[in-house]
Enzyme design. Structure first.
Site, PDB file in Angstrom:
ATOM      1  N   CYS A 168      56.499  15.758  43.604  1.00  0.00           N
ATOM      2  CA  CYS A 168      56.165  16.612  42.460  1.00  0.00           C
ATOM      3  C   CYS A 168      55.811  18.016  42.929  1.00  0.00           C
ATOM      4  CB  CYS A 168      55.009  15.994  41.681  1.00  0.00           C
ATOM      5  SG  CYS A 168      54.482  16.977  40.254  1.00  0.00           S
TER       6      CYS A 168
ATOM      7  N   GLU B 107      60.761  13.189  38.395  1.00  0.00           N
ATOM      8  CA  GLU B 107      60.508  14.619  38.239  1.00  0.00           C
ATOM      9  C   GLU B 107      61.768  15.350  37.770  1.00  0.00           C
ATOM     10  OE1 GLU B 107      57.940  16.788  38.411  1.00  0.00           O
ATOM     11  OE2 GLU B 107      56.699  14.997  38.365  1.00  0.00           O
TER      12      GLU B 107
END
Length: 561
Positions: free
Chosen positions: A161, A234
């Site tokens: 992330c 993500e």
């Protein structure tokens, strides 16, 4: 296209290696409509506000995950690092609204987490609480080592992330010289590319490395799976961001299947493959001769020993390479043009066309292609290694039933059977192969080449003949190639994409005024023009080719994630 420093080398800890291994996934995030519009400075403010409103849910999940990871960590130093990371996230959570106001925006009074946010945060918290690979981890009865392992799993689910945000922001900042005055989201991007943000990402990665040192091979496989799953979630987050405007990506999305046909053309050798097909045919010929040596037999086809054949191939290859460089050097000896000159390039490449034909005649005369079995050629094609991402892209293209897409391979290869076998063995329905062919007698090659596509000019002729079957206004063409022989077709296509790093292609391009533009940079500019003119014109200006470093970029550009 650059990558953050963490991903430049194959060495280092597990975090670095995993970022490198899954870097193609990051490309799919970069090429999403949200990021392209953001980079162009024309992203609708409502789309931006929706995205940053999701930060609160990410921060809350990170705080909980850090709490659980600290409880599992066995080393006091590791616990201290986790507490520091948790404190940073709490600060961001408490100051988020004020920071957004500093950026010049006002968040809505109420917001809800979207499905993509929920999927990632649920995955992170499930991992941190011990639910890994479908099994519930019993922390109360776990040993210190088992708990440390869980802390590593949690960091693996968090690392991508932070690294992905840093990667995207730095890629966008590299484009700021295009139009700084139009970049209304620069403060947010500056925050993500700041030294503080980079330090946080590095701390997570460094801690993951330390926690993974004592893990077994099986546990490291779990780390890899968790990292990759986090990366994919993500990417889905960026893909799922609502866009309230027309976008240039994915390229196939705006096309109306009832009105528009699309042809994708690509070269084969070193564009789709990792080796040149002539080298592979040489290997087959030498192996065939070796078998004849062992059996002490000479047929009417296998007339040379394997040693003689290897020597002959070496002479032919060396002569080809030397004369090719001389030919390119002769072209480069002319005056460099200031503006793109397609006609001048065509005339110059006639020298290369003559050279390629002479080289093929030399191969035929040498007899090195005699005695090859069609079955061996097809087997070699089936086991031919394709470039990373090529197979996946073609698979998705041939499955596109909602679009009228035809795929054509244009190649100098001596053997169309090798190309067809390479695709058909992977269930890739690529029927349109335009190349030379080997002549056979009872499935054994005679040494002759049936000449069809020997030169840049003949490649262009095949390209133009295919286009004639379509109405120009309703037919879009993309050409993917990486050699000098592809230049004329690349420039005639609506979108010419150069893959690879051929120095001769670049040299000749510069000589004749061709502009090489990184594809992502080109898309950002196209997006800005699209908003301004409410149209996307891929047909001009002439003389522009788009460069990519991988098939992942082509896939992301054309089909999205």
């Amino acid at each position: 296209m650059g990558l953050p420093e963490i991903g430049e080398e194959e060495g280092g800890g597990i975090a670095r290696r995993l970022w490198v291994k899954f870097r193609d996934d990051s490309i799919f995030a970069l090429y999403t409509p949200f990021v392209v519009c953001l980079a162009s400075g024309v992203l609708d403010p409502q789309s931006f506000l929706h995205c940053i409103s999701q930060d609160v849910y990410f921060y809350r999940a990170f705080v909980q995950a850090y709490d659980l990871a600290e409880d599992c960590a066995d080393d006091d130093e590791h616990k201290a690092i986790i507490r520091k990371l948790r404190k940073r996230v709490l600060k961001k959570l408490n100051t988020h609204d004020d920071l957004v106001r500093e950026w010049g925006f006002e968040l809505p009074s109420e917001s809800i987490s979207d499905n993509a946010t929920i999927k990632y945060t649920d995955f992170l918290l499930a991992t941190a609480s011990g639910k890994v690979e479908g099994e519930k981890f019993q922390s109360k009865i776990a040993t210190p080592f088992e708990k440390t392992k869980l802390a590593a799993y949690t960091l693996a689910a968090m690392g991508p992330c932070m690294r992905l945000y840093a990667f995207i922001s730095k890629e966008i900042l590299d484009l700021q010289e295009l139009d700084q005055s139009n970049q209304i989201y620069k403060k947010w991007i500056d925050t993500l590319s700041s030294q503080n943000f980079e330090e946080t990402a590095l701390q997570i990665e460094d801690l993951l490395d330390k926690l993974s040192v004592s893990l077994t091979g099986e546990e490291l496989i779990v780390i890899e799976k968790l990292y990759h799953q986090a990366m994919k979630l993500e990417v889905k987050f960026f893909s799922a961001q609502p866009i309230l405007q027309q976008t240039v990506v994915p390229f196939s999305q705006p096309l109306d299947p009832a009105e528009c046909n699309l042809s994708i053309f690509c070269d084969f050798d070193m564009t789709c493959t990792t080796i040149d097909s002539s080298a592979l045919l040489a290997e087959i010929a030498i192996r065939t001769a070796s078998k004849a040596d062992l059996n002490r037999c000479e047929t009417q086809f296998a007339q040379m020993s394997s040693d003689d054949l290897r020597t002959t191939w070496g002479v032919i290859s060396s002569q080809y390479a030397e004369e090719y460089e001389q030919c390119v050097g002769s072209i480069m000896a002319g005056n460099k043009v200031e503006e793109f000159n397609y006609e001048g390039l065509c005339r110059a490449l006639e020298q290369l066309s003559d050279f390629e034909k002479r080289a093929n005649s030399r191969v035929i005369k040498s007899g090195v292609l005699k005695g090859l079995n069609l079955q061996d050629i097809k087997w070699a094609g089936e086991h031919l290694t394709l470039q990373d991402g090529c197979e996946g892209f073609v698979q998705e293209i041939v499955k596109c039933e909602n679009l009228k897409i035809d795929v054509h391979v244009l190649s100098y290869s001596w053997c169309g059977d090798l190309i067809r076998s390479a695709f058909s063995s992977r269930d890739l329905n690529v029927r349109n192969v335009h190349s030379n062919e080997l002549a056979y007698e009872e499935f054994i090659t005679t040494g002759e080449i049936i000449k069809k596509v020997e030169s840049p000019k003949e490649k262009l002729q095949a390209f133009n003949d295919i286009r004639k079957g379509h109405k120009i206004g309703e037919h879009l063409t993309i050409y993917i190639g990486g050699s000098v022989g592809d230049l004329l077709c690349l420039l005639k296509a609506d979108v010419g994409i150069v893959i690879g790093s051929s120095s001769n292609l670049r040299r000749l391009g510069d000589q004749f005024g061709i502009s090489f533009v990184p594809l992502f940079s080109g898309l950002v500019k196209k997006q800005r023009e699209l908003i301004k003119d409410c149209s996307s014109n891929w047909k001009g200006p002439s003389g522009i080719l788009y460069t990519v470093s991988s098939w992942a970029e082509i896939h992301a550009f054309f089909l999205g994630s």
